[in-house]
Design an enzyme around this catalytic site. Structure first.
Site, PDB file in Angstrom:
ATOM      1  N   ARG A 185     -33.373  32.156 -42.484  1.00 14.39           N
ATOM      2  CA  ARG A 185     -32.191  32.188 -41.607  1.00 14.39           C
ATOM      3  C   ARG A 185     -31.212  31.046 -41.927  1.00 14.39           C
ATOM      4  NH1 ARG A 185     -28.380  32.387 -39.272  1.00 14.39           N
ATOM      5  NH2 ARG A 185     -27.867  32.746 -37.095  1.00 14.39           N
TER       6      ARG A 185
ATOM      7  N   ASP B 127     -28.620  44.190 -36.335  1.00 18.23           N
ATOM      8  CA  ASP B 127     -28.389  43.975 -34.905  1.00 18.23           C
ATOM      9  C   ASP B 127     -27.569  45.133 -34.360  1.00 18.23           C
ATOM     10  OD1 ASP B 127     -28.800  41.677 -32.826  1.00 18.23           O
ATOM     11  OD2 ASP B 127     -26.834  42.546 -32.427  1.00 18.23           O
TER      12      ASP B 127
ATOM     13  N   ARG C 211     -37.288  34.552 -34.745  1.00 20.63           N
ATOM     14  CA  ARG C 211     -37.406  33.095 -34.771  1.00 20.63           C
ATOM     15  C   ARG C 211     -38.789  32.542 -34.472  1.00 20.63           C
ATOM     16  NH1 ARG C 211     -32.401  32.528 -30.914  1.00 20.63           N
ATOM     17  NH2 ARG C 211     -33.381  34.499 -30.391  1.00 20.63           N
TER      18      ARG C 211
ATOM     19  N   ARG D 232     -38.483  43.148 -32.198  1.00 23.58           N
ATOM     20  CA  ARG D 232     -38.172  41.794 -32.681  1.00 23.58           C
ATOM     21  C   ARG D 232     -39.362  41.157 -33.408  1.00 23.58           C
ATOM     22  NH1 ARG D 232     -33.725  38.889 -30.230  1.00 23.58           N
ATOM     23  NH2 ARG D 232     -32.182  40.487 -29.847  1.00 23.58           N
TER      24      ARG D 232
ATOM     25  N   TYR E 163     -21.718  44.903 -23.989  1.00 26.08           N
ATOM     26  CA  TYR E 163     -21.297  43.717 -24.759  1.00 26.08           C
ATOM     27  C   TYR E 163     -19.813  43.781 -25.111  1.00 26.08           C
ATOM     28  CZ  TYR E 163     -26.162  42.345 -25.080  1.00 26.08           C
ATOM     29  OH  TYR E 163     -27.424  41.947 -24.760  1.00 26.08           O
TER      30      TYR E 163
HETATM   31  O1  CP3 Z   1     -37.336  42.821 -35.619  1.00 27.87           O
HETATM   32  C1  CP3 Z   1     -36.482  43.539 -35.022  1.00 27.87           C
HETATM   33  O2  CP3 Z   1     -36.696  44.021 -33.894  1.00 27.87           O
HETATM   34  C2  CP3 Z   1     -35.193  43.911 -35.774  1.00 27.87           C
HETATM   35  C3  CP3 Z   1     -34.053  43.183 -35.492  1.00 27.87           C
HETATM   36  C4  CP3 Z   1     -33.245  43.249 -34.193  1.00 27.87           C
HETATM   37  C5  CP3 Z   1     -32.414  42.174 -33.813  1.00 27.87           C
HETATM   38  N1  CP3 Z   1     -31.702  42.553 -32.709  1.00 27.87           N
HETATM   39  C6  CP3 Z   1     -32.320  40.892 -34.527  1.00 27.87           C
HETATM   40  C7  CP3 Z   1     -31.775  39.705 -33.834  1.00 27.87           C
HETATM   41  C8  CP3 Z   1     -33.064  44.281 -33.246  1.00 27.87           C
HETATM   42  C9  CP3 Z   1     -33.754  45.622 -33.144  1.00 27.87           C
HETATM   43  C10 CP3 Z   1     -32.088  43.818 -32.331  1.00 27.87           C
HETATM   44  C11 CP3 Z   1     -31.583  44.634 -31.206  1.00 27.87           C
HETATM   45  C12 CP3 Z   1     -30.705  44.016 -30.206  1.00 27.87           C
HETATM   46  N2  CP3 Z   1     -29.717  43.075 -30.403  1.00 27.87           N
HETATM   47  C13 CP3 Z   1     -30.687  44.397 -28.834  1.00 27.87           C
HETATM   48  C14 CP3 Z   1     -31.550  45.459 -28.198  1.00 27.87           C
HETATM   49  C15 CP3 Z   1     -32.911  44.966 -27.877  1.00 27.87           C
HETATM   50  C16 CP3 Z   1     -32.962  43.894 -26.826  1.00 27.87           C
HETATM   51  O3  CP3 Z   1     -33.285  42.752 -27.202  1.00 27.87           O
HETATM   52  O4  CP3 Z   1     -32.661  44.188 -25.655  1.00 27.87           O
HETATM   53  C17 CP3 Z   1     -29.688  43.606 -28.206  1.00 27.87           C
HETATM   54  C18 CP3 Z   1     -29.327  43.659 -26.740  1.00 27.87           C
HETATM   55  C19 CP3 Z   1     -29.080  42.790 -29.208  1.00 27.87           C
HETATM   56  C20 CP3 Z   1     -27.960  41.846 -29.047  1.00 27.87           C
HETATM   57  C21 CP3 Z   1     -28.335  40.473 -29.410  1.00 27.87           C
HETATM   58  N3  CP3 Z   1     -28.584  40.023 -30.696  1.00 27.87           N
HETATM   59  C22 CP3 Z   1     -28.472  39.359 -28.537  1.00 27.87           C
HETATM   60  C23 CP3 Z   1     -28.292  39.399 -27.024  1.00 27.87           C
HETATM   61  C24 CP3 Z   1     -28.809  38.250 -29.324  1.00 27.87           C
HETATM   62  C25 CP3 Z   1     -28.954  36.820 -28.864  1.00 27.87           C
HETATM   63  C26 CP3 Z   1     -30.218  36.583 -28.145  1.00 27.87           C
HETATM   64  C27 CP3 Z   1     -31.268  36.079 -29.097  1.00 27.87           C
HETATM   65  O5  CP3 Z   1     -32.388  36.591 -29.054  1.00 27.87           O
HETATM   66  O6  CP3 Z   1     -30.916  35.168 -29.835  1.00 27.87           O
HETATM   67  C28 CP3 Z   1     -28.929  38.706 -30.658  1.00 27.87           C
HETATM   68  C29 CP3 Z   1     -29.275  37.883 -31.843  1.00 27.87           C
HETATM   69  C30 CP3 Z   1     -30.440  38.355 -32.673  1.00 27.87           C
HETATM   70  N4  CP3 Z   1     -30.650  39.647 -33.066  1.00 27.87           N
HETATM   71  C31 CP3 Z   1     -31.455  37.526 -33.214  1.00 27.87           C
HETATM   72  C32 CP3 Z   1     -32.297  38.370 -33.937  1.00 27.87           C
HETATM   73  C33 CP3 Z   1     -33.510  37.987 -34.731  1.00 27.87           C
HETATM   74  C34 CP3 Z   1     -31.536  36.016 -33.080  1.00 27.87           C
HETATM   75  C35 CP3 Z   1     -30.455  35.353 -33.862  1.00 27.87           C
HETATM   76  C36 CP3 Z   1     -30.885  34.302 -34.866  1.00 27.87           C
HETATM   77  O7  CP3 Z   1     -31.917  34.396 -35.540  1.00 27.87           O
HETATM   78  O8  CP3 Z   1     -30.124  33.334 -35.029  1.00 27.87           O
END
Ligand code: CP3
Length: 354
Positions: A41, A78, A32, A28, A154
């Site tokens: 975003r 994602d 944000r 990540r 999920y």
């Molecule tokens: O920089 C990176 O790592 C690349 C991008 C990336 C995202 N999600 C972007 C994202 C990666 C590799 C993921 C993987 C992901 N997504 C996982 C596995 C890793 C982990 O965190 O356990 C999982 C379980 C998800 C599912 C997911 N996506 C959730 C539970 C959420 C909401 C929680 C949160 O952090 O907001 C997301 C949204 C998400 N994916 C965001 C980002 C940057 C935030 C959304 C936003 O910017 O509005």
């Protein structure tokens, strides 16, 4: 002149080489905590649309590299694009995270279809192709997917942050039915990752964020086995592609994961003890990790000490510095800058710390 990929630090580490200055990137790393991410975003109300906009996804992938010179870029996307591409309704709700129309029976699984999957995911492949052209030549490009178990959590629960009761109940009560969903996810995830490599991904990471809720027997069937199948298929179609597995919160079962799946590297959470990693895992494969993402928020001397402690413990074997889980939104960007400074200055930066 382009640098051959084997001279990139990330690839060398994943081939088992011990580097004096280990490579680093952060899960990540695009997100944000960066004001420039929040700015981009805003251009897309819907998070999945954002993932499917190559211009925006390329831009936010590059943002952390401009600040911190990480050794890898992970394409911005994602793990939930797979259920979305199969036709399940997936939404990201502000402040709540992902919400899906749950899939809980074999009939519901059979209503999903991979027929239009690659068409649907074409923007992701375009993002990768463009990144392969645009990232600095010493930087490696990581593609990724969720592991079938974590994506199934999920899909069945319909949201994150649960105790996984429903999905565990399905897997326990009707394992052959649940297997139908897992087989679909193994096939589609393998195809998706092969396409990523064909478009320029040089490393693949599989995120099994929910592996820790499984008992030993479930872990073998629902985490190790599907991962092994995906690794086999990837290696068959894309010989030499390095694969990193991230079975989060599985403790010492990470050893069985490594020996039985055939991954080249294993990403470890912050609760995995450093001496055990060095003695047991590093002789088997490259290890990645495992700074606590809360300490990255805290910063200060504690952050310095933890980083140096990890570097001292693991830089004698094949190693990639990373976090134990992703960068959290409340992380001060300067603290990520401090991580970069200590790693890029290693081993000289160890002087006086720790
Ligand atoms: O920089 C990176 O790592 C690349 C991008 C990336 C995202 N999600 C972007 C994202 C990666 C590799 C993921 C993987 C992901 N997504 C996982 C596995 C890793 C982990 O965190 O356990 C999982 C379980 C998800 C599912 C997911 N996506 C959730 C539970 C959420 C909401 C929680 C949160 O952090 O907001 C997301 C949204 C998400 N994916 C965001 C980002 C940057 C935030 C959304 C936003 O910017 O509005």
């Amino acid at each position: 002149m382009t640098i051959p990929s084997h001279s990139k630090r990330m690839i060398r580490a994943l081939k088992g080489e011990v580097l004096e200055r280990p490579p680093f990137w952060l899960m990540r790393q695009a997100g944000r905590y960066l004001p420039e991410y929040r700015e981009v975003r805003k251009q897309s109300k819907n998070f999945l649309d954002f993932c499917y906009s190559p211009d925006l996804a390329v831009e936010v992938t590059l943002q952390p590299l401009r600040r911190y010179q990480m050794d890898a870029a992970i394409m911005f996307c994602d793990i939930l694009v797979i259920p979305d591409a199969l036709g399940q309704a997936v939404q990201f709700i502000e402040g709540e995270g992902p919400v899906l129309d749950p899939v809980r029976t074999v009939d519901e699984v059979r209503r999903l279809s991979p027929d239009r999957m690659h068409e649907h995911l074409a923007p992701v492949y375009e993002t990768i192709s463009r990144l392969a052209q645009e990232i600095p030549e010493e930087t490696a490009l990581i593609g990724f997917a969720g592991s079938p178990w974590t994506v199934a959590v999920y899909m069945v629960e319909g949201r994150g942050g649960t105790q996984c009761e429903r999905v565990l109940q399905w897997a326990n009560d009707a394992p052959d039915d649940f297997q139908v969903l897992m087989d679909l996810l193994v096939d589609t995830t393998a195809d998706y990752l092969i396409r990523q490599v064909e478009h320029g991904a040089e490393i693949i990471q599989l995120f099994d964020s929910w592996a820790g809720v499984l008992n030993d027997e479930q872990f073998r069937r629902w985490s190790i086995e599907p991962t092994r199948k995906i690794v086999d298929r990837l290696k068959e179609h894309c010989p030499g592609i390095p694969v990193i597995g991230f079975p989060r919160n599985v403790g010492i079962r990470a050893e069985a994961f490594v020996t039985e799946t055939g991954v080249d590297g294993v990403s470890l959470d912050q609760d995995t003890p450093l001496d055990w990693i060095a003695n047991t895992l590093q002789p088997l494969c490259t290890v990645q990790g495992n700074l606590d993402n809360q300490i990255l928020i805290t910063g200060g001397d504690e952050l310095d000490r933890e980083i140096i402690k990890i570097l001292k413990a693991l830089s004698g074997g094949p190693f990639i510095f990373n976090l134990g889980h992703g960068v959290l939104p409340q992380t001060p960007p300067e603290h990520v800058g401090r991580v970069a400074e200590l790693i890029l200055g290693w081993p000289e930066s160890s002087g006086g710390i720790g």
